[in-house]
Design an enzyme around this catalytic site. Sequence first.
Site, PDB file in Angstrom:
ATOM      1  N   LYS A 123       0.845  -1.206   0.000  1.00 38.51           N
ATOM      2  CA  LYS A 123       0.000   0.000   0.000  1.00 38.51           C
ATOM      3  C   LYS A 123       0.875   1.250   0.000  1.00 38.51           C
ATOM      4  O   LYS A 123       0.602   2.225  -0.691  1.00 38.51           O
ATOM      5  CB  LYS A 123      -0.932  -0.002   1.229  1.00 38.51           C
ATOM      6  CG  LYS A 123      -2.099  -0.952   1.074  1.00 38.51           C
ATOM      7  CD  LYS A 123      -2.888  -1.128   2.361  1.00 38.51           C
ATOM      8  CE  LYS A 123      -3.858  -2.294   2.186  1.00 38.51           C
ATOM      9  NZ  LYS A 123      -4.432  -2.774   3.432  1.00 38.51           N
ATOM     10  N   GLN A 164      -5.267  -2.238   9.428  1.00 42.87           N
ATOM     11  CA  GLN A 164      -4.868  -3.451   8.730  1.00 42.87           C
ATOM     12  C   GLN A 164      -5.423  -4.663   9.476  1.00 42.87           C
ATOM     13  O   GLN A 164      -5.178  -4.841  10.664  1.00 42.87           O
ATOM     14  CB  GLN A 164      -3.323  -3.511   8.655  1.00 42.87           C
ATOM     15  CG  GLN A 164      -2.795  -4.640   7.802  1.00 42.87           C
ATOM     16  CD  GLN A 164      -3.191  -4.520   6.339  1.00 42.87           C
ATOM     17  OE1 GLN A 164      -3.144  -3.438   5.755  1.00 42.87           O
ATOM     18  NE2 GLN A 164      -3.617  -5.624   5.739  1.00 42.87           N
ATOM     19  N   ASP A 176     -11.397   2.079   3.537  1.00 41.25           N
ATOM     20  CA  ASP A 176     -11.699   0.664   3.287  1.00 41.25           C
ATOM     21  C   ASP A 176     -13.208   0.440   3.197  1.00 41.25           C
ATOM     22  O   ASP A 176     -13.653  -0.654   2.853  1.00 41.25           O
ATOM     23  CB  ASP A 176     -11.133  -0.218   4.422  1.00 41.25           C
ATOM     24  CG  ASP A 176      -9.831  -0.909   4.025  1.00 41.25           C
ATOM     25  OD1 ASP A 176      -9.503  -0.910   2.820  1.00 41.25           O
ATOM     26  OD2 ASP A 176      -9.138  -1.431   4.918  1.00 41.25           O
TER      27      ASP A 176
END
Length: 301
Positions: free
Chosen positions: A52, A96, A119
């Site tokens: 990322k 994460q 997200d």
Amino acid sequence: MTHILRTRPLHDHLLAQVQKEAESLAAQGLQPHMAVVQVGENKASSVYVRKKKEACESHDIAFSHIHLRNDISQPQLIEEIQKLNNSPQITGLIIQLPLPAHLNREECLDAIATAKDVDGLGPTNAGRASMGMTSKTIYPATPLGIMRILKWIDYDLKGKNAVMIGRSNLVGRPTADLLGAAEATVMVCHKETKGLKQFTQQADLVVVATGVPHLIGKDHIKKGAVVIDVGISPNPQGEKTVIGDVDTAAVAQVASIVTPVPGGVGPMTVASLLTNVIDATRLQNNMEKASWDIPHLMLDF
Ligand code: NAD
């Protein structure tokens, strides 16, 4: 003729737009900036965070990695999230996953400011998505990437029979919502579904997100169907490669289109996460989401 659909051209096309959007925001003094909170030392998570970071930094998006101790408590983690929510520099915030078992994942996702939830896993973005609200919604990157693949191949979902295998909050559930919103008739299957084949054999479109290597073979698929493979599992034959939930070579004998692993959904997830960071930055500055161009790939199927 079957097409094994590699998505690199669409990925590159989207990332070229991300770069332009990031430059245009920078010219207005606005810096897109993604922060990823990682807890503990999960090796796969460290690889994903590094990827990322590379993707962001090569497209003019700033990146911060907040790496926290494995034994951090839930209140301490929420406090870290709130600090990032309140930071004017950070425009996108991700936790994460997976988190260590002592932490409450849903509570952490709920703590992320909706406007920074790139997200799209917090309850507000998930609820907006399932209500069909589009203008301010940040969709999870994988379902968004899947919808972009379908748009790329000019696949009209209206009235199609679609089977979504897997019902996670990350992939299956939001993908099923988006397919339904496009007026497909959607059946959601999962690990307790009896007789999976009887559902998939009727489907014009099968999307598979289970993490069960090669769950789907030739016998599952109707002739001419479109098959999207989301799964990623280590390849037992080669440590550094991965395989999907679909036996691509076998399914290619009957499907019209099948996405490979690697090289299918994965690149679209990366590209869509970056478009989400741009969109979140724009929304926080009273602009609409960018209008992302998806070209049409001319395929006969
Ligand atoms: P998850 O474990 O949260 O959910 C798996 C789902 O599959 C569950 O709903 C379960 O009921 C279903 N399932 C499990 N075994 C099954 C079986 N035998 N038959 C039918 N259904 C079954 O996983 P997830 O987070 O949704 O991810 C699924 C897969 O997709 C994983 O391999 C993950 O690595 C991969 N993934 C890939 C990308 C990408 O960008 N390509 C992104 C996210 C996840």
